[in-house]
Design a protein around this motif. Structure first.
Motif, PDB file in Angstrom:
ATOM      1  N   UNK A  95       0.832  -1.197   0.000  1.00  0.00           N
ATOM      2  CA  UNK A  95       0.000   0.000   0.000  1.00  0.00           C
ATOM      3  C   UNK A  95       0.871   1.253   0.000  1.00  0.00           C
ATOM      4  N   UNK A  96       0.355   2.286  -0.630  1.00  0.00           N
ATOM      5  CA  UNK A  96       1.010   3.588  -0.633  1.00  0.00           C
ATOM      6  C   UNK A  96      -0.047   4.656  -0.413  1.00  0.00           C
ATOM      7  N   UNK A  97       0.365   5.770   0.176  1.00  0.00           N
ATOM      8  CA  UNK A  97      -0.584   6.859   0.402  1.00  0.00           C
ATOM      9  C   UNK A  97      -0.799   7.689  -0.850  1.00  0.00           C
ATOM     10  N   UNK A  98      -0.030   7.414  -1.910  1.00  0.00           N
ATOM     11  CA  UNK A  98      -0.150   8.172  -3.154  1.00  0.00           C
ATOM     12  C   UNK A  98      -0.788   7.326  -4.247  1.00  0.00           C
ATOM     13  N   UNK A  99      -1.546   7.972  -5.117  1.00  0.00           N
ATOM     14  CA  UNK A  99      -2.167   7.263  -6.230  1.00  0.00           C
ATOM     15  C   UNK A  99      -1.213   7.132  -7.415  1.00  0.00           C
TER      16      UNK A  99
END
Length: 268
Positions: free
Chosen positions: A25-29
């Motif tokens: 998972x990443x906080x950026x798209x």
């Protein structure tokens, strides 16, 4: 309109969506992968280059994994130490203790940089940044054991370089997300579909230029993240092209510049 129509056609054709191991998972798209760390300032694959990538808000550090003479895991791109260190010879001919005595070549001659171990990188990255593990020359079972030892299973994806590695990783860590590059010859939806049906990767790499908008629509519909390479000295001239195609991730030699560019475009 043309692309919306294609999406609807694919949807109603009953196209099977792959059930894949999801990437970390990443906080950026829009995903920024720092190729060998942020090595514009610091030596590639050094802890300092990885720290710089963390500071500059990259989503992943790309590391190259190799094995020493005494079966220890370290990060270096080349199979020989000649280009990067003050010695010559195959990395696999050195013990870890011997490698740790070497100095990495650097622009800043006042500091000493060392070849990092996989354990050091895992400890550095934990809770701060994901790892894009370019699996050069190592045992999948040994690498996976260390990933688990540091509880990093949810922060690592593995880039596969051979069919043997693909088989090894599916056995050693069946839930690990595995990335494969499309062959240069694949430039169509049909070609991409044949490739994914044969190898069943979890993510796709390759060169950004080989992907078309239709290929990216197909990848999105079938569940494949596509984060290809764009790295070069002049890659910024191609960032607009990559985004216009619909790409949502890139591996870059200039993560700080790319992050700043994406923020300016409202994509970060």
């Amino acid at each position: 309109m043309r692309h919306t129509l294609l999406l609807l056609i694919l949807f109603f054709s009953g196209l099977d969506v792959e059930v894949l191991n999801p990437p970390p998972k990443s906080k950026h798209t829009f995903i920024v992968i720092a190729h060998r760390g942020d090595h514009v300032i610091y030596p590639e694959n050094s802890l300092e280059a990885y720290r710089e990538a963390i500071k500059n808000e990259a989503d992943y550090i790309e590391i190259d994994l190799r094995t020493t003479k005494d079966s220890q895991l370290v990060s270096m791109h080349d199979s020989k130490v000649d280009r990067m260190a003050n010695a010559k010879g195959a990395l696999s001919s050195f013990t870890l203790a011997e490698l740790k005595q070497l100095k990495l070549k650097a622009k800043d001659s006042t500091r000493t940089y060392r070849i990092p171990t996989f354990a050091e990188i895992l400890k550095l990255a934990k809770g701060k940044i994901n790892i894009y593990l370019d699996f050069k020359d190592a045992d999948p079972a040994a690498a996976y054991k260390m990933i688990c030892q540091y509880h990093m299973e949810k922060q690592v994806l593995v880039y596969i370089n051979s069919e043997a590695q693909l088989t090894g990783w599916r056995k050693a860590g069946p839930e690990m997300p595995l990335m494969l590059s499309l062959p240069d010859s694949v430039k169509t939806v049909a070609g991409m579909q044949q490739f994914t049906q044969k190898y069943h990767p979890d993510l796709l790499d390759g060169d950004y230029s080989q992907y078309t908008r239709n290929m990216l629509l197909h990848a999105a519909l079938t569940g494949y993240p596509v984060w290809p390479d764009i790295q070069s000295a002049t890659e910024d001239a191609n960032w607009d092209k990559a985004i216009d195609k619909g790409l949502k991730g890139l591996q870059t030699d200039h993560p700080a510049m790319l992050v700043k560019y994406l923020k300016g475009k409202g994509l970060r």
